[in-house]
Write a protein that holds these residues in place. Structure first.
Motif, short mmCIF file in Angstrom:
data_model
loop_
_atom_site.label_atom_id
_atom_site.label_comp_id
_atom_site.label_asym_id
_atom_site.label_seq_id
_atom_site.Cartn_x
_atom_site.Cartn_y
_atom_site.Cartn_z
N GLY A 172 0.83 -1.21 0.00
CA GLY A 172 0.00 0.00 0.00
C GLY A 172 0.85 1.25 0.00
N ILE A 209 -5.86 1.78 -11.11
CA ILE A 209 -6.18 0.36 -11.35
C ILE A 209 -5.31 -0.52 -10.45
CG2 ILE A 209 -6.15 -1.47 -13.08
CD1 ILE A 209 -6.64 0.68 -15.17
N LEU A 222 -4.25 0.31 -7.59
CA LEU A 222 -4.81 0.42 -6.23
C LEU A 222 -5.96 -0.57 -6.06
CD1 LEU A 222 -5.02 1.80 -3.49
CD2 LEU A 222 -6.56 3.45 -4.51
N LEU A 223 -6.81 -0.67 -7.10
CA LEU A 223 -7.91 -1.63 -7.03
C LEU A 223 -7.36 -3.04 -6.83
CD1 LEU A 223 -10.94 -2.14 -7.31
CD2 LEU A 223 -10.63 -2.31 -9.76
N VAL A 227 -6.21 -3.43 -3.29
CA VAL A 227 -7.37 -3.57 -2.41
C VAL A 227 -7.88 -5.01 -2.44
CG1 VAL A 227 -9.81 -2.98 -2.32
CG2 VAL A 227 -8.11 -1.17 -2.44
N LEU A 228 -7.92 -5.61 -3.64
CA LEU A 228 -8.40 -6.99 -3.74
C LEU A 228 -7.43 -7.96 -3.05
CD1 LEU A 228 -9.89 -7.16 -7.34
CD2 LEU A 228 -11.07 -6.89 -5.17
N TYR A 257 -5.62 -7.21 -0.52
CA TYR A 257 -5.88 -7.02 0.91
C TYR A 257 -7.14 -7.78 1.32
CZ TYR A 257 -6.65 -4.70 5.37
OH TYR A 257 -6.84 -4.44 6.70
N ALA A 258 -8.16 -7.69 0.43
CA ALA A 258 -9.40 -8.41 0.72
C ALA A 258 -9.15 -9.91 0.81
CB ALA A 258 -10.45 -8.11 -0.35
N ILE A 305 -8.07 -10.89 4.28
CA ILE A 305 -8.91 -10.47 5.40
C ILE A 305 -9.40 -11.67 6.21
CG2 ILE A 305 -11.25 -10.46 4.38
CD1 ILE A 305 -9.93 -7.37 6.01
N LEU A 324 -0.87 -5.78 4.47
CA LEU A 324 -0.44 -5.36 3.14
C LEU A 324 1.07 -5.56 2.99
CD1 LEU A 324 -2.51 -2.15 2.44
CD2 LEU A 324 -2.39 -4.16 1.00
N ALA A 345 -8.89 -16.79 -5.91
CA ALA A 345 -9.62 -16.00 -6.92
C ALA A 345 -9.34 -14.52 -6.74
CB ALA A 345 -11.11 -16.28 -6.80
N LEU A 346 -9.37 -14.06 -5.49
CA LEU A 346 -9.13 -12.64 -5.24
C LEU A 346 -7.69 -12.28 -5.57
CD1 LEU A 346 -11.04 -11.86 -1.94
CD2 LEU A 346 -11.32 -10.75 -4.14
N ALA A 352 -7.35 -11.96 -9.41
CA ALA A 352 -7.90 -10.70 -9.92
C ALA A 352 -7.04 -9.52 -9.46
CB ALA A 352 -9.33 -10.53 -9.44
#
Lengths: 482, 219
Positions: free
Chosen positions: A123, A165, A167-168, A171-172, A174-175, A178, A185, A200-201, A204
């Motif tokens: 991040g 993009i 950053l997106l 974020v994924l 990081y998701a 979770i 991060l 999968a996350l 992507a």
């Protein structure tokens, strides 16, 4: 050594503040040079412990320098030194109205790149790379002409959308973490295998992050900002952007790749990076054949070299030492060439190749280093780019990516011919006898940084200790043992 | 907070986010777009506040205040920083007519539901169920970036894209760490300020802010 993690961030920021507040031409001229030197020295200091213990220096959870980070930091410093010292502004220019902010932005640019390679969190790395866009926006538009305004607008829009993009993607990623014990991060934690990240996350997220950082590193098809920005920016800025900003973005791709490799294996990004790399080579080859502007020629050559580096990253651990050597060699040579191109532009007053003829006869002081650096860029031995290219191609062959490196080799041949033709067109021959001339032997700027850069590029590939060891250590950090 | 109230509040906030995005594509007046952007910032802050209240996390409430300040107040204020009389007259002439644009937004929204459900599943929690809205906002932001001619309208597209990313971040993972959120907001603010300055320079140099005039550099 913990202080060496802070000096490459603190000293440039302090110098930036000073050159904004104190109205001294000398301070404004030399503050970017001093910032680069601070980054280089910190990088060299950090390499020591990384080599000795094979470990890393870290400060809280945020900053961390392992073999790869410290190597990249030293590269940023070295390329920065060549660009800023070689392209040092004249005393008259540093009395101008915008001189203070120019020096300050250059220093901040260096600090942002240092933060990007030292950050332990992807991040924070993202924020630092976005900060490079902010620092360079006004530098690209420095000349305030219509064209530089256009270049700056395209650069900021495409650069920040690309990085958004990424950053997106982050974020994924990081998701994906979770649901594990420690949402994080930190790339150090994320790249450990067996963490149980959601595949999968991560797929992507990794794809989006690599796509975003590829925009910033000038890979086709997201390269369109690059030739404009590189050709319109002042020479030291072009040198820094081409020489290290692109490779800092590539460094981000390397870190993301380590994370995705640990979760979903190498094949997914391998395909993506190979396609991006080959497309970049194709774009560079097709636009170099008929290129008319020598600064744009250098910009397209950056796209070419980043493409080949991306193929190296796709190949994986076998090619990574070569890629890392490539980053240093390309950075130093491109900084040298942009610095000289700035001098040619200042003296000749035109960026058009056809209008700059017989340079070797008329201005040998600039033409000789230009010729040497161009031959290094094209890939002649003993310059390191040659060994890096050979390393990537043989590594690709050995891991069964013969098709990709074969295609790359064909495109490289086209680029080789195009660059040779353009260079010969600029330098060789002598003016008609009707035009009397006096040979101009002046280098129109400091010679030492150019000589140092050329010597370093020519000798680097032959030094096994510590350069070779460091490259292998850095590859080991990325999860490969060659 | 009861379960139904929470569901309804999340639905209300994400609905507002999607509605404002679609309206931004439909409306051509710059002033209207800026107001919609401000409303969207408030809705995003409200969404974060609702999630923070549900999970009892003080950090999220802090982020919500930060988002409200930057996306709801500061950024729209920067964009609208010009006399009301001038800004009222600025109309965009996009490359796509309103009907086609709204149809595209619909298709993009359907596409994001398909992509998200294929990729990560629509999830079990209320929040991750709404995640496709964020992706739809991102795609709509791209649409604005591509179809708008004026510099400031492109900027609005960029901000919509950024709001979309923030929405995805909060709906899928409850937000990124506070420090990063702070860095992201600061970065976006600076990018907008820089582009704002460039817009001013463009107006001085070209007498307008039509991005189509930027076509001197090419190969």
């Amino acid at each position: 050594m913990e202080f060496a993690l802070l000096t490459p961030l603190a000293i440039p920021v302090i110098l930036a503040v000073l050159s904004l507040t104190i109205d001294s031409a000398q301070l404004r001229r030399y503050s970017p040079v001093a910032s680069s030197a601070a980054v280089l020295v910190s990088g060299l200091l950090l390499i020591g412990p990384a080599l000795e213990r094979g470990g890393a220096t870290s400060l809280s959870d945020l900053l961390r320098a392992d073999a790869l980070s410290s190597y990249m930091l030293a590269v940023v410093g070295a390329v920065g030194l060549v660009s800023t010292w070689g392209g040092i502004s004249s005393v008259a220019a540093s009395r101008g109205r915008t001189a203070g902010s120019y020096g300050a932005l250059l220093s901040l640019f260096l600090a942002a790149m240092s933060l990007a390679v030292l950050a332990d969190s992807i991040g924070l790395m993202w924020a630092a790379i976005e900060a490079t866009t902010i620092a360079t926006a006004f530098l690209v538009g420095h000349h305030r002409s219509r064209r530089s305004l256009e270049a700056a607008w395209k650069y900021v829009i495409l650069g920040s959308v690309g990085v958004a993009i990424a950053l997106l993607g982050i974020v994924l990623i990081y998701a994906a973490s979770i649901d594990t014990d420690t949402p994080t991060l930190s790339w150090l934690v994320l790249s450990q295998s067996g963490l149980g990240l959601d595949p999968a996350l991560v797929t992507a997220g990794g794809a989006l992050a690599v796509l975003g950082f590829a925009t910033k590193s000038g890979l086709a098809p997201m390269h369109s900002w690059l030739p404009d920005a590189h050709s319109q920016a002042p020479a030291p800025v072009s040198g820094l952007m081409s020489g290290v900003l692109l490779s800092v973005a590539l460094y981000a791709i390397l870190r993301i790749q380590t994370i995705t490799n640990a979760v979903i294996g190498p094949d997914f990004l391998r395909v993506m990076l190979s396609i991006g790399g080959l497309l970049s080579l194709l774009v560079a080859a097709s636009l170099l054949i008929r290129q008319r502007d020598y600064k744009r020629m250098l910009a397209y050559s950056s796209i070419e070299h980043m493409g080949l580096m991306a193929i190296g990253v796709a190949i994986g651990p076998a090619a990574l030492p070569a890629v890392l050597l490539y980053i240093l060699a390309h950075g130093l040579i491109k900084a040298t060439l942009f610095v000289i191109s700035g001098r040619i532009l200042a003296v000749e007053g035109t960026p058009v190749i056809a209008d700059v003829k017989h340079l070797l006869a008329r201005r040998p002081g600039m033409a000789i280093p230009w010729l040497i650096a161009m031959s290094a860029l094209i890939g002649f031995p003993p310059f390191s780019i040659f060994f890096a290219e050979v390393g990537i191609i043989t590594a690709g062959w050995s891991v069964g990516m013969g098709g990709v490196v074969g295609a790359a080799l064909v495109l490289l041949l086209v680029i080789f011919a195009a660059l040779t033709r353009l260079t010969v067109g600029m330098t060789m021959g002598s003016p008609p006898e009707s035009e009397p001339f006096v040979a101009d032997r002046s280098a129109h700027g400091p010679r030492l940084p150019i000589i140092l850069a050329l010597v370093a590029t020519a000798s680097m590939a032959f030094i096994a200790e510590p350069v070779g060891t460091l490259l292998l250590q850095a590859t080991a950090v990325l999860g490969g043992t060659n | 907070m009861t379960e139904t109230l929470y569901t309804q509040l999340v639905g209300l906030c994400t609905g507002t986010l999607l509605l404002t995005s679609a309206l931004m594509v439909w409306r051509h007046s710059l002033l209207a777009s800026i107001r919609l952007l401000a409303a969207q910032g408030v809705a995003l802050a409200a969404l974060i506040a609702v999630m923070g209240a549900e999970e009892g996390e003080a950090e999220l409430l802090l982020v919500s205040v930060l988002i409200l300040a930057t996306k709801g107040v500061l950024l729209p204020w920067v964009l609208a920083h010009q006399s009301k009389a001038t800004i009222r007259t600025i109309e965009e002439s996009p490359r796509l007519n309103p009907t086609a644009a709204l149809l595209t937004v619909t298709l993009l929204t359907i596409l994001s539901y398909v992509v998200v459900s294929q990729l990560i599943g629509l999830g079990t929690s209320v929040a991750s169920n709404a995640a496709p809205i964020g992706l739809a906002m991102i795609l709509t932001g791209f649409l604005l970036l591509i179809t708008r001619r004026r510099a400031r309208s492109q900027l609005i597209g960029f901000l919509l894209l950024d709001n979309g990313i923030a929405t995805v971040a909060f709906l899928t993972s409850g937000g990124v760490p506070l420090l990063l959120e702070f860095g992201v907001s600061l970065d976006v603010l600076l990018v907008v300020l820089i582009l704002h300055v460039f817009t001013g320079r463009m107006r001085n140099k070209f007498g307008g802010t039509d991005v189509d005039q930027l076509r001197e550099l090419h190969d």
